[in-house]
Design a protein around this motif. Structure first.
Motif, PDB file in Angstrom:
ATOM      1  N   ALA A   1       0.819  -1.382  -0.244  1.00  0.00           N
ATOM      2  CA  ALA A   1       0.125   0.092  -0.041  1.00  0.00           C
ATOM      3  C   ALA A   1       0.730   1.267   0.044  1.00  0.00           C
ATOM      4  N   LEU A   2       0.307   2.411  -0.431  1.00  0.00           N
ATOM      5  CA  LEU A   2       1.144   3.568  -0.591  1.00  0.00           C
ATOM      6  C   LEU A   2       1.137   4.237   0.886  1.00  0.00           C
ATOM      7  N   ALA A   3       0.133   3.906   1.616  1.00  0.00           N
ATOM      8  CA  ALA A   3      -0.096   4.835   2.936  1.00  0.00           C
ATOM      9  C   ALA A   3       1.246   4.075   3.987  1.00  0.00           C
ATOM     10  N   ALA A   4       1.305   5.198   4.756  1.00  0.00           N
ATOM     11  CA  ALA A   4       2.386   4.815   5.691  1.00  0.00           C
ATOM     12  C   ALA A   4       1.825   3.743   6.663  1.00  0.00           C
ATOM     13  N   SER A   5       0.705   3.802   6.997  1.00  0.00           N
ATOM     14  CA  SER A   5       0.014   3.038   7.873  1.00  0.00           C
ATOM     15  C   SER A   5      -1.450   2.268   7.245  1.00  0.00           C
ATOM     16  N   PRO A   6      -0.855   1.442   6.287  1.00  0.00           N
ATOM     17  CA  PRO A   6      -2.317   0.868   5.420  1.00  0.00           C
ATOM     18  C   PRO A   6      -3.319   0.174   6.304  1.00  0.00           C
ATOM     19  N   LYS A   7      -4.318  -0.141   5.939  1.00  0.00           N
ATOM     20  CA  LYS A   7      -5.283  -0.867   6.653  1.00  0.00           C
ATOM     21  C   LYS A   7      -5.035  -2.418   6.483  1.00  0.00           C
ATOM     22  N   PRO A   8      -5.446  -3.001   7.522  1.00  0.00           N
ATOM     23  CA  PRO A   8      -5.166  -4.379   7.834  1.00  0.00           C
ATOM     24  C   PRO A   8      -5.337  -5.468   7.020  1.00  0.00           C
ATOM     25  N   ASP A   9      -6.416  -5.231   6.223  1.00  0.00           N
ATOM     26  CA  ASP A   9      -6.998  -6.164   5.328  1.00  0.00           C
ATOM     27  C   ASP A   9      -6.789  -6.111   3.932  1.00  0.00           C
ATOM     28  N   PRO A  10      -5.671  -6.666   3.325  1.00  0.00           N
ATOM     29  CA  PRO A  10      -5.085  -6.503   2.017  1.00  0.00           C
ATOM     30  C   PRO A  10      -6.230  -7.155   1.165  1.00  0.00           C
ATOM     31  N   ILE A  11      -5.798  -6.985  -0.352  1.00  0.00           N
ATOM     32  CA  ILE A  11      -6.967  -7.570  -1.386  1.00  0.00           C
ATOM     33  C   ILE A  11      -5.901  -8.787  -1.835  1.00  0.00           C
ATOM     34  N   PHE A  12      -6.582 -10.112  -2.010  1.00  0.00           N
ATOM     35  CA  PHE A  12      -5.735 -11.149  -2.743  1.00  0.00           C
ATOM     36  C   PHE A  12      -6.594 -11.433  -4.142  1.00  0.00           C
ATOM     37  N   PHE A  13      -5.718 -11.220  -4.939  1.00  0.00           N
ATOM     38  CA  PHE A  13      -6.394 -11.627  -6.544  1.00  0.00           C
ATOM     39  C   PHE A  13      -6.114 -12.897  -6.691  1.00  0.00           C
ATOM     40  N   LEU A  14      -7.315 -13.409  -7.277  1.00  0.00           N
ATOM     41  CA  LEU A  14      -7.312 -15.021  -7.716  1.00  0.00           C
ATOM     42  C   LEU A  14      -7.583 -15.101  -9.276  1.00  0.00           C
ATOM     43  N   ALA A  15      -6.509 -15.701  -9.888  1.00  0.00           N
ATOM     44  CA  ALA A  15      -6.624 -15.792 -11.549  1.00  0.00           C
ATOM     45  C   ALA A  15      -7.613 -16.640 -11.777  1.00  0.00           C
ATOM     46  N   GLY A  16      -7.707 -16.707 -13.371  1.00  0.00           N
ATOM     47  CA  GLY A  16      -8.638 -17.498 -13.963  1.00  0.00           C
ATOM     48  C   GLY A  16      -8.230 -18.876 -14.384  1.00  0.00           C
ATOM     49  N   GLY A  17      -8.633 -19.439 -15.419  1.00  0.00           N
ATOM     50  CA  GLY A  17      -7.981 -20.489 -16.161  1.00  0.00           C
ATOM     51  C   GLY A  17      -9.416 -21.492 -16.060  1.00  0.00           C
ATOM     52  N   PRO A  18      -8.933 -22.698 -15.122  1.00  0.00           N
ATOM     53  CA  PRO A  18      -7.819 -22.666 -14.242  1.00  0.00           C
ATOM     54  C   PRO A  18      -6.609 -22.951 -15.265  1.00  0.00           C
ATOM     55  N   GLY A  19      -5.415 -22.690 -14.505  1.00  0.00           N
ATOM     56  CA  GLY A  19      -4.061 -22.718 -15.105  1.00  0.00           C
ATOM     57  C   GLY A  19      -3.445 -21.173 -15.200  1.00  0.00           C
ATOM     58  N   GLN A  20      -4.052 -20.317 -15.023  1.00  0.00           N
ATOM     59  CA  GLN A  20      -3.365 -18.912 -14.952  1.00  0.00           C
ATOM     60  C   GLN A  20      -2.703 -18.771 -13.726  1.00  0.00           C
ATOM     61  N   ALA A  21      -1.748 -18.041 -14.049  1.00  0.00           N
ATOM     62  CA  ALA A  21      -0.780 -17.887 -12.541  1.00  0.00           C
ATOM     63  C   ALA A  21      -1.196 -16.147 -12.088  1.00  0.00           C
ATOM     64  N   ALA A  22      -1.607 -15.981 -10.747  1.00  0.00           N
ATOM     65  CA  ALA A  22      -1.806 -14.688 -10.449  1.00  0.00           C
ATOM     66  C   ALA A  22      -0.497 -13.721 -10.840  1.00  0.00           C
ATOM     67  N   SER A  23       0.654 -14.152 -10.869  1.00  0.00           N
ATOM     68  CA  SER A  23       1.642 -13.428 -11.229  1.00  0.00           C
ATOM     69  C   SER A  23       1.828 -12.630 -12.696  1.00  0.00           C
ATOM     70  N   SER A  24       0.821 -13.199 -13.286  1.00  0.00           N
ATOM     71  CA  SER A  24       0.514 -13.030 -14.631  1.00  0.00           C
ATOM     72  C   SER A  24      -0.474 -11.800 -14.851  1.00  0.00           C
ATOM     73  N   ILE A  25      -1.068 -11.690 -13.999  1.00  0.00           N
ATOM     74  CA  ILE A  25      -2.042 -10.591 -13.927  1.00  0.00           C
ATOM     75  C   ILE A  25      -1.895  -9.254 -13.110  1.00  0.00           C
ATOM     76  N   ILE A  26      -0.506  -9.272 -12.555  1.00  0.00           N
ATOM     77  CA  ILE A  26      -0.089  -8.191 -11.627  1.00  0.00           C
ATOM     78  C   ILE A  26      -0.333  -6.627 -12.181  1.00  0.00           C
ATOM     79  N   PRO A  27       0.284  -6.711 -13.156  1.00  0.00           N
ATOM     80  CA  PRO A  27       0.247  -5.330 -13.947  1.00  0.00           C
ATOM     81  C   PRO A  27      -1.207  -4.857 -13.977  1.00  0.00           C
ATOM     82  N   ILE A  28      -2.240  -5.399 -14.853  1.00  0.00           N
ATOM     83  CA  ILE A  28      -3.491  -5.162 -14.871  1.00  0.00           C
ATOM     84  C   ILE A  28      -4.337  -4.998 -13.603  1.00  0.00           C
ATOM     85  N   SER A  29      -4.084  -6.035 -12.576  1.00  0.00           N
ATOM     86  CA  SER A  29      -4.808  -5.905 -11.591  1.00  0.00           C
ATOM     87  C   SER A  29      -4.688  -4.753 -10.660  1.00  0.00           C
ATOM     88  N   VAL A  30      -3.307  -4.325 -10.747  1.00  0.00           N
ATOM     89  CA  VAL A  30      -2.705  -3.103  -9.986  1.00  0.00           C
ATOM     90  C   VAL A  30      -3.505  -1.862 -10.556  1.00  0.00           C
TER      91      VAL A  30
END
Length: 490
Positions: free
Chosen positions: A75-104
């Motif tokens: 998070a950009l904030a110095a004191s971020p909120k305690p609950d992050p966002i977990f992104f879950l990719a599709g497919g099945p077979g797609q890696a979450a790492s492959s969707i990082i730029p678009i998900s951000v």
């Protein structure tokens, strides 16, 4: 899926991270994870990467282990909120790492106060990916447009894996995900799943709902959706919608008169007499012979329907094919397939579908579901053939029961979606007691590609509630204008 490609059902991207693979003699899972600075291609923001070790056989709790690749975009904030966002990719077979730029990009405003977390699901990306060999982009066109599976290639892929292919299902993945949550020190998380990622999110809500603050389900695949049983019906409806929209658009109708009738006649002709044609390869430029069958043509069309932006070109490509020029259709189809297949873990796709979907229907069910549809049963029958030679795991008791949850959930659907249309979101919503379902009129698969859906999802996550959401923009999202020539829309 097309012939020897053995894949191509998810967005592809490359990510350079420290290796996070598999081990048979390494120590067992650890309670924490050490994250170090890393660079994600396509992402200008800093990220931190690491790995969480889990047992491949979670039930046994011993033996071979997997190192799950984890990327945290802080998070950009110095004191971020305690609950992050977990992104879950599709497919099945797609890696979450492959969707990082678009998900951000999707969660740009949310990232001001929350970490964004990406975990390569077991069997994908850098988490022991079950990759199968795919032909290069310059492979002969007759290989790329073979609409049948190469069973010998699937058997080679099966035999080349060092993993126990029965242990890569959704239930194991949700257990892994909760291990990552604990290792990163989060008490509660927000889930954002797309397509097959919504199945993972639903399974997580059932098994670990006490640790979920909220969930966004985009292009919803409920537990009652068996892949690919409904593919023919849903894809046919999306194509009919495209024909109707073109006929109602003055420019598209003038450029491509009677497009539906001419397309159906062309498809019927391919059914009785596949088309031999000489086409210039979009990558090599060489002129090659191509045999186009009905199923190969419809497979390409179905893939393009996933994206409204690519569908802009579909009337033009179909019209050109009907007139005898397959070049535009071939280029459009291969552009999509090449972007989909390079980092897609086909082995993981088969491990999931052959365990969680195919055992629940028969060839007769496929024929019945595809009856009177344009696309027919061929695609689903090919999956049945592939699963006949792929190891099958066990589905936990009650796994396919509807998910009941009181966690706040937002369901997003694209009205143009050829694989998870809005009716499937309504099916999932029945058991989600604090939920809202939103249909984006001009969106297809992955509604969050529209600014409207992103605004709604952002407001939902910030509030942690579906109550009082402003969804007025959803009904006015336009379908991108059709190309009437290669110069673009009029």
């Amino acid at each position: 899926m097309k012939g020897t490609t053995l894949g191509g059902l998810a967005l592809a991207a490359a990510l350079t991270l420290p290796h996070a693979g598999c081990s048979s003699g390494a120590p067992g899972p650890s309670a924490a994870v050490s994250l170090t600075p890393c660079t994600v291609p396509g992402l200008r923001s800093p990220a931190r990467c690491g790995a969480v070790r889990v047992f491949e056989d979670r039930a046994k709790g011993a033996g071979r282990t997997l190192d799950l690749s984890v990327v945290v975009v802080p998070a950009l904030a110095a004191s971020p909120k305690p609950d992050p966002i977990f992104f879950l990719a599709g497919g099945p077979g797609q890696a979450a790492s492959s969707i990082i730029p678009i998900s951000v990009g999707f969660a740009d405003r949310l990232r001001e106060s929350r970490d964004l977390v990406f975990v390569d699901q077991r069997g994908t990306g850098l988490s022991g990916a079950l990759f199968c060999e795919v032909p290069p982009d310059d492979a002969p066109l007759h290989e790329r447009f073979d609409s049948t599976f190469d069973l010998a290639a699937i058997e080679r892929c099966r035999d080349d894996q060092h993993a126990d292919l029965r242990l890569y299902g959704t239930a194991a993945a949700t257990g892994d995900l909760d291990d990552v949550r604990k290792a990163l020190g989060y008490e509660t998380i927000n889930l954002w799943g797309t397509s097959y990622g919504t199945r993972v999110a639903l399974a997580y809500l059932r098994a670990h709902g006490s640790h979920a603050r909220s969930a966004v389900l985009d292009s919803v695949a409920p537990m009652s959706l068996y892949l690919p049983l409904s593919t023919a019906k849903d894809a046919s409806a999306a194509l009919e919608r495209l024909f109707a929209d073109c006929a109602q658009d003055p420019a598209c109708k003038a450029a491509f008169p009677a497009l539906r009738e001419r397309a159906l006649a062309f498809i019927d002709h391919l059914d009785s007499k596949p088309l031999y044609a000489t086409v210039r390869h979009p990558v090599t430029g060489a002129r090659e012979e191509l045999l186009l069958t009905r199923d190969a043509f419809l497979s390409g069309v179905r893939g393009v329907l996933y994206s409204p932006e690519l569908s802009q070109l579909l009337p033009l490509a179909i019209d050109s094919a009907v007139r005898g020029d397959l070049g535009p259709f071939v280029a459009l189809s291969l552009e999509l397939e090449s972007s989909l297949s390079r980092s897609f873990a086909t082995g993981m796709f088969l491990s999931v579908v052959c365990t969680e979907d195919v055992p629940f229907f028969t060839p007769r069910d496929v024929e019945s579901a595809a009856r009177d549809t344009l696309f027919g049963p061929a695609s689903a029958m090919e999956i049945l053939r592939a699963c006949a030679v792929w190891p099958r795991g066990e589905v936990p008791a009650g796994f396919r029961d509807p998910v009941e949850s009181s966690v706040p959930v937002l369901l997003l659907s694209g009205a143009l979606d050829p694989v998870t249309p809005p009716a499937w979101a309504e099916e999932a919503k029945k058991g989600l007691h604090r939920s809202a379902s939103v249909v984006l009129t001009g969106a297809a698969h992955t509604a969050a590609t529209t600014a409207c859906a992103r605004r709604i999802a952002g407001s939902f996550i910030e509030a942690g509630s579906p109550d009082g959401l402003d969804t007025a923009c959803a009904g006015s999202v336009p379908r991108p204008a059709f190309f009437t020539s290669f110069a673009g829309p009029p």
